[in-house]
Design an enzyme around this catalytic site. Structure first.
Site, PDB file in Angstrom:
ATOM      1  N   ARG A   1       0.831  -1.211   0.000  1.00 19.01           N
ATOM      2  CA  ARG A   1       0.000   0.000   0.000  1.00 19.01           C
ATOM      3  C   ARG A   1       0.863   1.258   0.000  1.00 19.01           C
ATOM      4  NH1 ARG A   1      -2.091   0.761   4.335  1.00 19.01           N
ATOM      5  NH2 ARG A   1      -1.434  -1.127   5.408  1.00 19.01           N
TER       6      ARG A   1
ATOM      7  N   LYS B   1      -8.518  -2.301   1.132  1.00 22.40           N
ATOM      8  CA  LYS B   1      -8.340  -1.470   2.311  1.00 22.40           C
ATOM      9  C   LYS B   1      -9.017  -0.108   2.136  1.00 22.40           C
ATOM     10  CE  LYS B   1      -6.766  -3.887   5.638  1.00 22.40           C
ATOM     11  NZ  LYS B   1      -5.641  -4.712   5.794  1.00 22.40           N
TER      12      LYS B   1
ATOM     13  N   HIS C   1     -10.180  -3.781  12.716  1.00 22.05           N
ATOM     14  CA  HIS C   1      -9.114  -4.379  11.910  1.00 22.05           C
ATOM     15  C   HIS C   1      -8.676  -5.651  12.632  1.00 22.05           C
ATOM     16  CE1 HIS C   1      -4.882  -4.175   9.950  1.00 22.05           C
ATOM     17  NE2 HIS C   1      -5.720  -4.847   9.203  1.00 22.05           N
TER      18      HIS C   1
ATOM     19  N   SER D   1      -0.353  -5.278  10.153  1.00 21.07           N
ATOM     20  CA  SER D   1       0.056  -6.177   9.086  1.00 21.07           C
ATOM     21  C   SER D   1       1.225  -7.062   9.538  1.00 21.07           C
ATOM     22  CB  SER D   1       0.465  -5.334   7.884  1.00 21.07           C
ATOM     23  OG  SER D   1       0.703  -6.156   6.791  1.00 21.07           O
TER      24      SER D   1
ATOM     25  N   LYS E   1      -2.993 -12.053  12.203  1.00 24.96           N
ATOM     26  CA  LYS E   1      -4.462 -12.123  12.141  1.00 24.96           C
ATOM     27  C   LYS E   1      -4.927 -13.273  11.241  1.00 24.96           C
ATOM     28  CE  LYS E   1      -4.972  -7.964  10.507  1.00 24.96           C
ATOM     29  NZ  LYS E   1      -3.541  -7.610  10.480  1.00 24.96           N
ATOM     30  N   THR E   2      -4.380 -13.315  10.032  1.00 19.35           N
ATOM     31  CA  THR E   2      -4.819 -14.336   9.069  1.00 19.35           C
ATOM     32  C   THR E   2      -4.369 -15.726   9.517  1.00 19.35           C
ATOM     33  OG1 THR E   2      -4.722 -12.702   7.294  1.00 19.35           O
ATOM     34  CG2 THR E   2      -4.721 -15.009   6.633  1.00 19.35           C
TER      35      THR E   2
ATOM     36  N   ASP F   1      -9.645 -10.410   8.469  1.00 17.14           N
ATOM     37  CA  ASP F   1      -9.058  -9.059   8.486  1.00 17.14           C
ATOM     38  C   ASP F   1      -9.983  -7.893   8.829  1.00 17.14           C
ATOM     39  OD1 ASP F   1      -6.522  -7.619   7.942  1.00 17.14           O
ATOM     40  OD2 ASP F   1      -7.624  -6.705   6.303  1.00 17.14           O
TER      41      ASP F   1
ATOM     42  N   ARG G   1       1.428 -12.475  -1.735  1.00 13.06           N
ATOM     43  CA  ARG G   1       0.081 -12.637  -1.178  1.00 13.06           C
ATOM     44  C   ARG G   1      -0.765 -13.622  -1.965  1.00 13.06           C
ATOM     45  NH1 ARG G   1      -1.898  -9.423   3.354  1.00 13.06           N
ATOM     46  NH2 ARG G   1      -0.325  -7.815   3.692  1.00 13.06           N
TER      47      ARG G   1
HETATM   48  N1  LIG Z   1       4.444 -17.139  16.256  1.00 10.25           N
HETATM   49  C1  LIG Z   1       3.828 -16.719  15.159  1.00 10.25           C
HETATM   50  N2  LIG Z   1       2.550 -16.294  15.207  1.00 10.25           N
HETATM   51  C2  LIG Z   1       1.924 -15.835  14.109  1.00 10.25           C
HETATM   52  N3  LIG Z   1       2.491 -15.784  12.889  1.00 10.25           N
HETATM   53  C3  LIG Z   1       3.758 -16.205  12.767  1.00 10.25           C
HETATM   54  C4  LIG Z   1       4.480 -16.683  13.891  1.00 10.25           C
HETATM   55  N4  LIG Z   1       5.718 -17.030  13.476  1.00 10.25           N
HETATM   56  C5  LIG Z   1       5.767 -16.783  12.163  1.00 10.25           C
HETATM   57  N5  LIG Z   1       4.605 -16.282  11.706  1.00 10.25           N
HETATM   58  C6  LIG Z   1       4.343 -15.838  10.306  1.00 10.25           C
HETATM   59  O1  LIG Z   1       4.041 -14.441  10.359  1.00 10.25           O
HETATM   60  C7  LIG Z   1       3.109 -14.090   9.363  1.00 10.25           C
HETATM   61  C8  LIG Z   1       1.854 -13.479   9.971  1.00 10.25           C
HETATM   62  O2  LIG Z   1       1.157 -12.882   8.916  1.00 10.25           O
HETATM   63  P1  LIG Z   1      -0.419 -12.751   8.775  1.00 10.25           P
HETATM   64  O3  LIG Z   1      -1.118 -13.801   9.562  1.00 10.25           O
HETATM   65  O4  LIG Z   1      -0.721 -12.675   7.329  1.00 10.25           O
HETATM   66  O5  LIG Z   1      -0.602 -11.325   9.428  1.00 10.25           O
HETATM   67  P2  LIG Z   1      -1.804 -10.301   9.319  1.00 10.25           P
HETATM   68  O6  LIG Z   1      -2.971 -11.059   8.809  1.00 10.25           O
HETATM   69  O7  LIG Z   1      -1.994  -9.810  10.706  1.00 10.25           O
HETATM   70  O8  LIG Z   1      -1.316  -9.241   8.383  1.00 10.25           O
HETATM   71  C9  LIG Z   1       2.765 -15.356   8.619  1.00 10.25           C
HETATM   72  O9  LIG Z   1       3.563 -15.406   7.477  1.00 10.25           O
HETATM   73  C10 LIG Z   1       3.150 -16.462   9.618  1.00 10.25           C
HETATM   74  O10 LIG Z   1       3.505 -17.656   8.996  1.00 10.25           O
HETATM   75  C1  LIG Z   2      -3.739  -5.897   2.934  1.00 12.48           C
HETATM   76  C2  LIG Z   2      -3.238  -5.546   4.061  1.00 12.48           C
HETATM   77  O1  LIG Z   2      -3.588  -6.216   5.217  1.00 12.48           O
HETATM   78  P1  LIG Z   2      -2.828  -7.208   6.221  1.00 12.48           P
HETATM   79  O2  LIG Z   2      -1.378  -7.018   6.008  1.00 12.48           O
HETATM   80  O3  LIG Z   2      -3.276  -6.767   7.567  1.00 12.48           O
HETATM   81  O4  LIG Z   2      -3.287  -8.599   5.929  1.00 12.48           O
HETATM   82  C3  LIG Z   2      -2.397  -4.357   4.089  1.00 12.48           C
HETATM   83  O5  LIG Z   2      -2.152  -3.845   5.173  1.00 12.48           O
HETATM   84  O6  LIG Z   2      -2.001  -3.897   2.996  1.00 12.48           O
HETATM   85 CA   LIG Z   3      -4.123  -5.283   7.656  1.00 14.88          CA
HETATM   86 MN   LIG Z   4      -3.973 -10.607   7.043  1.00 12.38          MN
END
Ligand SMILES: Nc1ncnc2c1ncn2[C@@H]1O[C@H](COP(=O)(O)OP(=O)(O)O)[C@@H](O)[C@H]1O
Ligand SMILES: C=C(OP(=O)(O)O)C(=O)O
Ligand SMILES: [Ca+2]
Ligand SMILES: [Mn+2]
Length: 655
Positions: free
Chosen positions: A172, A317, A336, A354, A358-359, A373, A438
C-alpha cells in the site's frame, strides 16, 4: 472389395490405360456414425454451443442471507439494458456530462459493430464514437482467460492459482491517500497530526476522477464487479469496482461478498464505486499530489479513485476505510481484526497490524473461520465485511499452515510470487519480487468456514503484537484499562528486513491497530470497544508473535506452534484459571504455565541470557510507548472521564 459396414459397397473400375477410378455405388459417402453428430451448421455455432448461458459467479447459495426485496419482473433484455445504463452512468465524464457508449461482453467475441445501449450522445468527440466493452461480473474461469491472454505476467501455477504481478507497487501507499474535505463529513473526520486522512478539495478530486474515467473509457474494455460488503444483512453495502485488469476483477471477486444471480438482478445503483485506473499515473502538477500515485476517497460522492498503483490491496483497504466511516455512524464498531468461533459458540477477535498473525491465527482447524481481516461489531454480534482472505505467502509451509496452503488452488490470485518456469511450482521462500507476496482466495476455500460469516458477541479479544525487541511476554492478560491503552497505542515492531545490515527493530504505533484505515479520532473507536467489551464481558489478551530470547538478530521468532498453544489455552478457558505474576515496567499479568509451552519462555527475562540488555531494551520500549501516547493525554475516551484517567495510568511506568 471394401464395405463401410453400412452395406454400401464400392469397387474399382479398371481402365486399361490409367489409374483405377474409384466409383461409389450410391451418392452417400463413408461416414462414421458410431458417435452422434453435433447439431450445428458451422464452426461458429459449434463454438457457441461450448458455452452455456451465463450465470453470475456466486458464493454458495445457502451462504448469503435471503434478500428481503422482491425480485423485479423485468424482461432479461430490459434488465441488461438497465445494468449497462448504470455502468455508463458510473463511467460518465463530468465535463461532457454523459456516459460512454457501453456494450456488454468481450470485444474479442463480437464480429459486427455492437448496438449502442445508451441514448444517442449530444457531444461529438472521438471517445463518443467508440464503444467501451463491459466485462460484467465475470467468473474466475473467464477472468483467468482474460488475464492469460491479455496481461503480461499472468501464469497458472502447478496448483491452479493465477500468478500475477502487481507492477511497481507491491504494497500500500499510505502517504498517497487523500480524503476530500467536504461539508457532509469534514466535522466527523480526524484531521491533522497522526491522522491518515490527508485532505484534498472537491475540485481536485474531480480532476483525478476525470483522469481515471477518461483513461478507463479510452480502453477497449473494462471490468465491472458489482458485489457486497458486510455479512450483516441489515448493514450490507453495495459496491461497484471498475477496473482495467482481469487481475483486479478476480481479486475483488474473491475479496468481496459474491452476489447470487438473484441478488445481482436486483442490484440497482451501487452505494459506493471504485474507479481503479492504477496503470495510469496521476498528474504531479495537480494540486495536493506528491507523487504519481493517488488514492482518493470522496465520502460525499461515494467514490474512490485509484491512479498510479496496481497493488490490489489498495481497493480492499480503501473499502475498509469507507466502512470505518459508515459503520460507527450507525453505532457499529469496525475492527481491523481476524475472527473465529469455537464449537461452544465462543468468538475471538484477533487485532493486529500487518504481519502480526491475524490471518494465520484466525485460520484454525479447530474453529470456524468468520474472517481474517475486517469485521463489524454491532448489537447483534460480529460480521465479516469481506468474502475472502488475503494471506501472506512468504515462507508459507504446508505443515505449518495447511489450510492456507490448500486454499492456493484454482480461483486464487497469487501476487508477486516466484515459480519454477516449467512445472510452475511456487517457491514461497523467494523474495525476488517482494517480501509481501500474497494469496487472495474466497473464504469458502478454507474448509471450516462459517457461512454466513457472522457470529455472537466476542468472548476473547486478542491483541497481536510482533515485538522484534523481544521484551513483551508471549502472552499476558489485560485489565480493562490496559486493553484500551494497548488498543489506542497499536504497537508492533517489525524488522527492516530488506535493508542490508539493519539489525535494529523499529517500533510502529498505529492507533486501533489500523491507523491507516480509521476515519474518526481513535478515541471514538476505543470508547465503543470499551463499552462493548464491558457490556458483553469479554476478556482481552496481549500476545507477542514476535521475538523471544533477545531482540531481532540475537533472539528468535516465537514458534508458531507455541503461539497456537497459547491461543488454544485462551479459547478453552484454561488460561483464565492460570496463576499470574506481574512484569516490571509494563505491569502485565503473565501466566506461570501454559499447556505445551516451555515455561521459561513465558517470562521474557528468563529467555534472555543478557539480563542487563533485557532491562535496557524493556525500558527503551516503555519510553517509546510513553512518547507515542503523549498526543492522547488531552483526549477523552467516551463519556466516563474516570476511564480516560485509568487508561493513562495503564501504560508502562519507568519510575
Ligand atoms: N508465532 C507466530 N505467530 C503468528 N504468525 C507467525 C508466527 N511465526 C511466524 N509467523 C508468520 O508471520 C506471518 C503473519 O502474517 P499474517 O497472519 O498474514 O498477518 P496479518 O494477517 O496480521 O497481516 C505469517 O507469514 C506467519 O507464517
Ligand atoms: C492488505 C493488508 O492487510 P494485512 O497485512 O493486515 O493482511 C495491508 O495492510 O495492505
Ligand atoms: Ca491489515
Ligand atoms: Mn492478514
Amino acid at each position: 472389395m471394401a464395405s463401410n459396414g453400412n452395406g454400401t459397397d464400392f469397387e474399382f473400375n479398371t481402365k486399361p490405360d490409367g489409374l483405377p477410378k474409384i466409383n461409389t455405388k450410391t451418392a452417400e459417402m463413408c461416414k462414421d456414425d458410431t458417435a452422434p453428430t453435433v447439431k450445428v451448421s458451422n464452426i461458429e455455432e459449434l463454438h457457441a454451443l461450448q458455452r452455456k448461458k451465463a450465470s453470475a459467479p456466486t458464493t454458495p447459495r445457502n451462504a448469503t442471507p435471503k434478500s428481503s426485496t422482491p425480485r423485479s419482473n423485468l424482461s432479461e433484455e430490459e434488465r441488461q439494458k438497465q445494468q449497462m445504463q448504470s455502468v455508463s452512468a458510473s463511467l460518465a465524464s463530468l465535463t461532457r456530462e454523459s456516459g460512454p457508449q457501453v456494450v456488454k461482453g468481450d470485444p474479442a467475441r463480437k464480429r459486427s459493430p455492437p448496438k449502442s445501449v445508451v441514448a444517442p450522445r449530444l457531444d461529438i468527440s472521438d471517445s463518443a464514437l467508440k464503444f467501451t466493452h463491459v466485462l460484467y461480473n465475470l467468473s474466475p474461469s473467464e477472468l483467468y482467460e482474460q488475464a492469460i491472454k491479455f496481461e503480461k505476467g499472468s501464469f497458472i501455477t502447478s496448483t491452479g492459482a493465477l500468478a500475477t504481478l502487481s507492477g511497481a507497487k507491491t504494497g500500500r501507499s499510505p502517504k498517497d491517500k487523500r480524503v476530500v474535505k467536504e461539508e457532509t463529513s469534514k466535522d466527523d473526520l480526524w484531521w491533522g497530526k497522526g491522522s491518515p486522512n490527508i485532505e484534498m478539495d472537491e475540485e481536485t478530486f474531480l480532476v483525478n476522477r476525470e483522469r481515471a474515467v477518461d483513461y478507463l473509457n479510452s480502453l477497449e474494455k473494462v471490468f465491472v464487479n458489482d458485489q457486497f460488503l458486510n455479512w450483516d444483512p441489515e448493514n450490507r453495502i453495495k459496491v461497484r469496482i471498475i477496473s482495467a485488469r482481469a487481475y483486479h476483477s478476480l481479486f475483488m471477486h474473491n475479496m468481496c461478498i459474491r452476489p447470487t444471480p438473484e441478488e445481482l438482478e436486483d442490484f440497482g445503483t451501487p452505494d459506493f464505486t471504485i474507479y481503479n485506473a492504477g496503470q495510469f499515473p496521476c498528474n504531479r502538477y495537480t494540486h495536493y499530489m506528491s507523487s504519481s500515485t493517488s488514492i482518493d476517497l470522496n465520502l460525499k460522492r461515494k467514490e474512490m479513485v485509484i491512479l498510479g498503483t496496481q497493488y490490489a490491496g489498495e481497493m480492499k483497504k480503501g473499502l475498509f476505510s469507507l466502512m470505518h466511516y459508515l459503520m460507527p455512524k450507525r453505532g457499529i464498531l469496525s475492527l481491523h481484526s481476524g475472527c473465529n468461533m469455537g464449537k461452544a459458540g465462543d468468538v475471538a477477535l484477533f487485532f493486529g497490524l500487518s504481519g502480526t498473525g491475524k490471518t494465520t491465527l484466525s485460520t484454525d482447524p479447530n474453529r470456524q473461520l468468520i474472517g481474517d481481516d475486517e469485521h463489524c461489531w454491532s448489537n447483534n454480534g460480529v460480521s465479516n465485511i469481506e468474502g475472502g482472505c488475503y494471506a501472506k505467502c512468504i515462507d508459507l509451509a504446508k505443515d505449518k499452515e495447511p489450510e492456507i496452503w490448500n486454499a492456493i488452488k484454482f480461483g486464487t490470485v497469487l501476487e508477486n510470487v516466484v515459480f519454477e518456469e516449467h512445472y510452475r511450482d511456487v517457491d514461497y521462500t523467494d523474495k525476488s519480487v517482494t517480501e509481501n507476496t500474497r494469496a487472495a482466495y474466497p473464504i469458502e476455500y478454507i474448509p471450516n468456514v462459517r457461512l454466513p460469516c457472522v457470529g455472537p458477541h466476542p468472548k476473547n479479544i486478542i491483541l497481536l503484537s510482533c515485538d522484534a525487541f523481544g521484551v513483551l511476554p508471549p502472552v499476558s492478560k489485560l485489565t480493562h484499562s490496559q486493553t484500551m491503552y494497548h488498543f489506542i497505542s497499536g504497537y508492533t515492531a517489525l524488522v527492516a528486513g530488506t535493508v542490508e545490515g539493519v539489525k535494529e527493530p523499529t517500533a510502529t504505533f498505529s492507533a486501533c491497530f489500523g491507523a491507516a484505515f480509521i476515519m474518526l479520532h481513535p478515541t471514538k473507536y476505543a470508547a465503543m470497544l470499551a463499552e462493548k467489551m464491558q457490556q458483553h464481558g469479554a476478556t482481552a489478551w496481549l500476545v507477542n508473535t514476535g521475538w523471544t530470547g533477545g531482540s531481532y538478530g540475537v533472539g528468535t521468532r516465537m514458534k508458531l506452534a507455541h503461539t497456537r498453544k497459547i491461543i488454544n489455552a485462551i479459547h478453552d478457558g484454561s488460561l483464565l484459571e492460570a496463576e499470574y505474576v506481574q512484569t516490571p515496567i509494563f505491569n502485565l499479568a503473565v501466566p506461570t504455565e501454559v499447556n505445551g509451552v516451555p515455561s521459561e519462555t513465558l517470562q521474557p527475562q528468563n529467555a534472555w541470557s543478557d539480563k542487563k540488555q533485557y532491562n535496557d531494551t524493556l525500558k527503551k520500549l516503555g519510553g517509546l510507548f510513553q512518547k507515542n501516547f503523549e498526543v492522547y493525554a488531552d483526549y477523552k475516551v467516551g463519556g466516563d472521564s474516570n476511564l480516560t484517567e485509568k487508561i493513562l495510568a495503564a501504560g508502562p511506568r519507568l519510575e
